[in-house]
Design a protein around this motif. Structure first.
Motif, mmCIF file in Angstrom:
data_model
loop_
_atom_site.group_PDB
_atom_site.id
_atom_site.type_symbol
_atom_site.label_atom_id
_atom_site.label_comp_id
_atom_site.label_asym_id
_atom_site.label_seq_id
_atom_site.Cartn_x
_atom_site.Cartn_y
_atom_site.Cartn_z
ATOM 1 N N ASN A 30 0.832 -1.210 0.000
ATOM 2 C CA ASN A 30 0.000 0.000 0.000
ATOM 3 C C ASN A 30 0.864 1.257 0.000
ATOM 4 O OD1 ASN A 30 -2.304 -1.492 0.089
ATOM 5 N ND2 ASN A 30 -2.665 -1.216 2.286
ATOM 6 N N GLY A 31 0.438 2.244 -0.745
ATOM 7 C CA GLY A 31 1.149 3.518 -0.750
ATOM 8 C C GLY A 31 2.159 3.623 -1.881
ATOM 9 N N THR A 32 2.425 2.508 -2.559
ATOM 10 C CA THR A 32 3.415 2.549 -3.642
ATOM 11 C C THR A 32 2.835 3.198 -4.904
ATOM 12 O OG1 THR A 32 2.756 0.312 -4.289
ATOM 13 C CG2 THR A 32 4.710 0.504 -2.897
ATOM 14 N N GLY A 33 1.506 3.256 -4.974
ATOM 15 C CA GLY A 33 0.866 3.819 -6.175
ATOM 16 C C GLY A 33 0.211 2.707 -6.983
ATOM 17 N N LYS A 34 -0.184 1.654 -6.288
ATOM 18 C CA LYS A 34 -0.747 0.467 -6.952
ATOM 19 C C LYS A 34 -2.095 0.764 -7.623
ATOM 20 C CE LYS A 34 -1.378 -2.672 -3.988
ATOM 21 N NZ LYS A 34 -2.828 -2.463 -3.793
ATOM 22 N N THR A 35 -3.020 1.310 -6.844
ATOM 23 C CA THR A 35 -4.352 1.583 -7.400
ATOM 24 C C THR A 35 -4.269 2.618 -8.518
ATOM 25 O OG1 THR A 35 -5.299 1.010 -5.265
ATOM 26 C CG2 THR A 35 -6.717 2.226 -6.779
ATOM 27 N N THR A 36 -3.469 3.645 -8.291
ATOM 28 C CA THR A 36 -3.256 4.658 -9.330
ATOM 29 C C THR A 36 -2.725 3.997 -10.602
ATOM 30 O OG1 THR A 36 -2.677 6.224 -7.590
ATOM 31 C CG2 THR A 36 -2.046 6.840 -9.816
ATOM 32 N N PHE B 110 -10.014 -4.512 1.548
ATOM 33 C CA PHE B 110 -9.783 -4.052 2.922
ATOM 34 C C PHE B 110 -9.945 -2.554 3.058
ATOM 35 C CE2 PHE B 110 -7.722 -8.075 2.388
ATOM 36 C CZ PHE B 110 -8.173 -8.764 3.508
ATOM 37 N N ARG B 111 -9.840 -1.844 1.934
ATOM 38 C CA ARG B 111 -10.006 -0.385 1.991
ATOM 39 C C ARG B 111 -11.108 0.002 1.021
ATOM 40 N NH1 ARG B 111 -4.897 2.411 0.154
ATOM 41 N NH2 ARG B 111 -4.979 0.799 -1.437
ATOM 42 N N ALA B 112 -12.237 0.443 1.553
ATOM 43 C CA ALA B 112 -13.345 0.856 0.684
ATOM 44 C C ALA B 112 -12.871 1.975 -0.235
ATOM 45 C CB ALA B 112 -14.521 1.328 1.526
ATOM 46 N N ASP C 146 -13.399 2.641 -4.315
ATOM 47 C CA ASP C 146 -13.992 3.890 -4.829
ATOM 48 C C ASP C 146 -13.048 4.564 -5.812
ATOM 49 O OD1 ASP C 146 -16.150 3.497 -3.204
ATOM 50 O OD2 ASP C 146 -15.528 4.929 -1.657
ATOM 51 N N GLN C 147 -11.778 4.622 -5.396
ATOM 52 C CA GLN C 147 -10.744 5.269 -6.209
ATOM 53 C C GLN C 147 -10.633 4.569 -7.570
ATOM 54 O OE1 GLN C 147 -7.027 5.136 -4.013
ATOM 55 N NE2 GLN C 147 -5.842 5.767 -5.786
ATOM 56 N N LEU C 148 -10.644 3.246 -7.528
ATOM 57 C CA LEU C 148 -10.517 2.469 -8.761
ATOM 58 C C LEU C 148 -11.731 2.693 -9.665
ATOM 59 C CD1 LEU C 148 -8.448 0.486 -9.893
ATOM 60 C CD2 LEU C 148 -9.918 -1.373 -9.141
ATOM 61 N N LEU D 89 7.489 0.886 -11.909
ATOM 62 C CA LEU D 89 8.278 1.699 -10.983
ATOM 63 C C LEU D 89 7.662 3.092 -10.929
ATOM 64 C CD1 LEU D 89 10.835 1.250 -9.305
ATOM 65 C CD2 LEU D 89 12.159 2.121 -11.233
ATOM 66 N N THR D 90 7.019 3.391 -9.782
ATOM 67 C CA THR D 90 6.317 4.671 -9.674
ATOM 68 C C THR D 90 7.201 5.749 -9.029
ATOM 69 O OG1 THR D 90 5.461 4.027 -7.528
ATOM 70 C CG2 THR D 90 4.040 3.593 -9.424
ATOM 71 N N LYS D 91 6.763 6.977 -9.134
ATOM 72 C CA LYS D 91 7.369 8.141 -8.460
ATOM 73 C C LYS D 91 8.835 8.364 -8.832
ATOM 74 C CE LYS D 91 4.220 7.034 -4.706
ATOM 75 N NZ LYS D 91 3.920 6.980 -3.297
ATOM 76 N N LEU D 92 9.178 7.977 -10.037
ATOM 77 C CA LEU D 92 10.534 8.202 -10.535
ATOM 78 C C LEU D 92 10.776 9.702 -10.736
ATOM 79 C CD1 LEU D 92 12.709 6.122 -11.075
ATOM 80 C CD2 LEU D 92 11.978 6.001 -13.450
ATOM 81 N N ASP D 93 9.680 10.463 -10.741
ATOM 82 C CA ASP D 93 9.799 11.925 -10.868
ATOM 83 C C ASP D 93 10.255 12.568 -9.572
ATOM 84 O OD1 ASP D 93 7.193 10.895 -10.069
ATOM 85 O OD2 ASP D 93 6.570 12.984 -9.842
ATOM 86 N N GLY D 94 10.176 11.812 -8.466
ATOM 87 C CA GLY D 94 10.466 12.437 -7.174
ATOM 88 C C GLY D 94 11.771 11.958 -6.569
HETATM 89 P P1 GDP Z 1 -1.719 2.374 -3.260
HETATM 90 O O1 GDP Z 1 -1.992 2.465 -1.786
HETATM 91 O O2 GDP Z 1 -0.477 1.593 -3.530
HETATM 92 O O3 GDP Z 1 -2.871 1.891 -4.045
HETATM 93 O O4 GDP Z 1 -1.340 3.850 -3.703
HETATM 94 P P2 GDP Z 1 -2.169 4.958 -4.473
HETATM 95 O O5 GDP Z 1 -2.449 4.497 -5.852
HETATM 96 O O6 GDP Z 1 -3.324 5.370 -3.650
HETATM 97 O O7 GDP Z 1 -1.100 6.138 -4.598
HETATM 98 C C1 GDP Z 1 -0.497 6.742 -3.480
HETATM 99 C C2 GDP Z 1 -0.037 8.159 -3.865
HETATM 100 O O8 GDP Z 1 1.045 8.084 -4.784
HETATM 101 C C3 GDP Z 1 -1.107 8.975 -4.570
HETATM 102 O O9 GDP Z 1 -1.094 10.283 -4.032
HETATM 103 C C4 GDP Z 1 -0.643 9.018 -6.026
HETATM 104 O O10 GDP Z 1 -1.056 10.173 -6.703
HETATM 105 C C5 GDP Z 1 0.843 8.975 -5.858
HETATM 106 N N1 GDP Z 1 1.542 8.474 -7.047
HETATM 107 C C6 GDP Z 1 1.330 7.314 -7.703
HETATM 108 N N2 GDP Z 1 2.180 7.194 -8.743
HETATM 109 C C7 GDP Z 1 2.951 8.318 -8.757
HETATM 110 C C8 GDP Z 1 4.033 8.795 -9.595
HETATM 111 O O11 GDP Z 1 4.468 8.146 -10.548
HETATM 112 N N3 GDP Z 1 4.578 9.998 -9.274
HETATM 113 C C9 GDP Z 1 4.132 10.746 -8.218
HETATM 114 N N4 GDP Z 1 4.732 11.905 -7.974
HETATM 115 N N5 GDP Z 1 3.124 10.320 -7.412
HETATM 116 C C10 GDP Z 1 2.546 9.129 -7.682
#
Ligand code: GDP
Length: 384
Positions: free
Chosen positions: A194-200, A224-226, A230-232, A335-340
Motif C-alpha cells: 500500500n502507498g506505492t501507487g498500486k491503485t493509481t 480491505f479499503r473501501a 472507490d478510487q478504482l 516503478l512509480t514516483k521516478l519523478d520524485g
Molecule cells: P496504493 O496504496 O499503492 O494503491 O497507492 P495509491 O495508488 O493510492 O497512490 C499513493 C499516492 O502516490 C497517490 O497520491 C498518487 O497520486 C501517488 N503516485 C502514484 N504514482 C505516482 C508517480 O508516478 N509519481 C508521483 N509523484 N506520485 C505518484
C-alpha cells in the motif's frame, strides 16, 4: 359533382400517402445506430446498480437504457502511450542532475585517475544502481576508455550511454502480456505494498489499454479499503470502464473471480485486478495472493503479474521486491514516483533483484503520467 368527388379522393390519397412516407422516414431516423464510441458508455451505464443487469445476446430484448448526456461528456480520451517517456523526460530532472550530469562531469576531465573512477562509483551507488552493477559498469567503461583510447568528452559520453543501456537490457521484452487465449480475456494481476501507487497504476493502465482501443474490466480485489475500490471505480468511470467490487472486508479472491467472469461474459479484452497490499507476514501475503491467483485461474490464466514499486523507497523497495518475488511469479515491474527521486539507478537494481523487466514507469501524478519503459529513451533522458 362526380368530378369533384374524384378530385377529393385523389387529394385524400396524396395526404395519406405523404403522411405514411413521413412516418417511415422518421422511424428510419430514430433507428439509426448510435455512434461506435458510445458502446463503452453503454457498458458503464449498465454497470450502474440502478440499471438492470445486461441481457447478453438478447438482441430482441428491451431497448438499451438511454445514455445520459453528462456521462458521454465525462468520458476521457487517454493519451496514446507511445512517446510518453519522451514527453515526461524532464521529470527525471533530479536523476538527471545527480546521476547523468554527475557522471558526465567526471568523464569530461582531462585525466581519469583512480580518484575520478571512485567518484564515478560513488555517483552510481548514490543513485541506487547497486554494488554489482556499479562494479560491472565501472570495469567495462575503464577497459573501453583504455582500449579504444577514448580521451574526449563526446566519445566518453557515448561509451557511458552504451554501457548504461547494456546494463538496463535494451532487448528485454517489456510489452504488457494482456492477450488471453481461447477467446478469454488477458488477466493482469497488480500487486505491491500500500502507498506505492498500486491503485493509481491500475487506473492508469486501464487508460493505456483504452488508448489502444482495448476493452477493459477492473477488479477491486483490495477489499480491505473501501477507499481503494472507490478510487478504482472513479478511474474506470473516467474512461467508461466497469469496475467489479465486493463488500468491504469481503473475500478478495471472489472479487477477482467475478471480475474475470464478467470479462469473459462481456467478451472483454483485458481484466485488470487490483490486490490488497497490507504489509503483514510473508505467510499471510503468500496465502492471500496465492489464493487470489488460484481462484482467478479457475476462470482464465493470469497472463501478467505486475509488481508496483515506489522508486523513492530505495533499499526498502528492493526488500519488498524480494518478498513479493518469493510469494508470486512476478512477470513485470511498474516503478512509480521516478519523478520524485535522484535515484534513477533503481531501474537497474530492481530488475537485477527480480530478474524481470521494468515495464512501466510513473513520472508524475497526472492521469497519463505512466509511460511504457524504454532503455534507450530512459538513458537519453538521464544524460540530457
Ligand atoms: P496504493 O496504496 O499503492 O494503491 O497507492 P495509491 O495508488 O493510492 O497512490 C499513493 C499516492 O502516490 C497517490 O497520491 C498518487 O497520486 C501517488 N503516485 C502514484 N504514482 C505516482 C508517480 O508516478 N509519481 C508521483 N509523484 N506520485 C505518484
Amino acid at each position: 359533382m362526380t368530378l369533384t368527388v374524384l378530385l377529393l379522393t385523389i387529394l385524400a390519397s396524396v395526404v395519406v400517402l405523404g403522411a405514411g412516407a413521413a412516418l417511415v422516414i422518421g422511424r428510419g431516423r430514430r433507428e439509426l445506430p448510435p455512434p461506435a464510441d458510445l458502446d463503452r458508455v453503454t457498458e458503464e451505464v449498465i454497470e450502474h446498480p440502478e440499471h438492470p443487469e445486461p441481457h447478453l445476446g438478447d438482441e430482441d430484448g428491451p431497448a438499451e437504457p438511454p445514455i445520459p448526456e453528462a456521462a458521454v461528456d465525462t468520458i476521457d480520451r487517454p493519451e496514446s502511450p507511445q512517446g510518453r517517456l519522451v514527453r515526461l523526460r524532464a521529470r527525471l530532472a533530479r536523476s538527471q542532475g545527480s546521476l547523468g550530469k554527475g557522471l558526465l562531469a567526471v568523464l569530461s576531465r582531462s585525466t581519469l585517475d583512480d580518484a575520478a573512477w571512485e567518484e564515478i562509483e560513488d555517483t552510481l551507488l548514490a543513485a541506487d544502481v547497486g554494488v554489482t552493477a556499479t562494479d560491472q559498469l565501472v570495469a567495462n567503461l575503464r577497459t573501453r576508455m583504455r582500449v579504444e583510447g577514448i580521451d574526449d568528452p563526446a566519445r566518453a559520453k557515448s561509451a557511458l550511454r552504451e554501457e548504461l543501456i547494456g546494463l538496463i537490457g535494451p532487448s528485454l521484452d517489456r510489452s504488457l502480456v494482456s492477450t488471453g487465449t481461447d477467446g478469454k480475456p488477458g488477466v493482469v494481476l497488480v500487486v505491491g505494498v500500500n502507498g506505492t501507487g498500486k491503485t493509481t497504476s491500475v487506473g492508469r493502465l486501464a487508460r493505456v489499454l483504452v488508448a489502444e482501443n482495448k476493452t477493459v474490466v477492473l477488479g477491486a480485489a483490495d477489499t480491505f479499503r473501501a477507499a481503494a475500490a472507490d478510487q478504482l471505480q472513479t478511474w474506470g468511470e473516467r474512461v467508461g470502464v466497469p469496475t467489479v467490487r465486493g463488500p468491504e472486508g469481503g473475500d478478495p479472491a471472489s472479487v477477482g473471480f467475478e471480475a474475470v467472469q464478467r470479462g469473459i461474459a462481456d467478451g472483454t479484452d483485458v481484466v485488470l485486478v487490483d490486490t490488497a497490499g497490507r504489509l503483514h507476514t510473508k505467510a499471510g501475503l503468500m496465502d492471500e495472493l496465492g489464493k487470489v491467483k488460484r481462484v482467478i485461474e479457475k476462470q482464465a490464466p493470469v497472463t501478467e503479474v505486475l509488481l508496483v514499486i515506489d522508486a523513492t523507497t530505495g533499499q526498502n523497495g528492493l526488500t519488498q521486491a524480494r518478498v513479493f518475488g518469493e510469494v508470486v511469479d512476478v512477470t513485470g515491474i511498474v516503478l512509480t514516483k521516478l519523478d520524485g527521486t535522484a535515484k534513477g539507478g533503481i531501474v537497474i537494481a530492481v530488475q537485477r533483484e527480480l530478474g524481470v523487466p521494468v515495464k512501466f514507469v510513473g513520472l508524475g501524478e497526472g492521469a497519463d503520467d505512466l509511460a511504457p519503459f524504454d532503455a534507450n529513451e530512459f538513458v537519453d533522458a538521464l544524460l540530457g
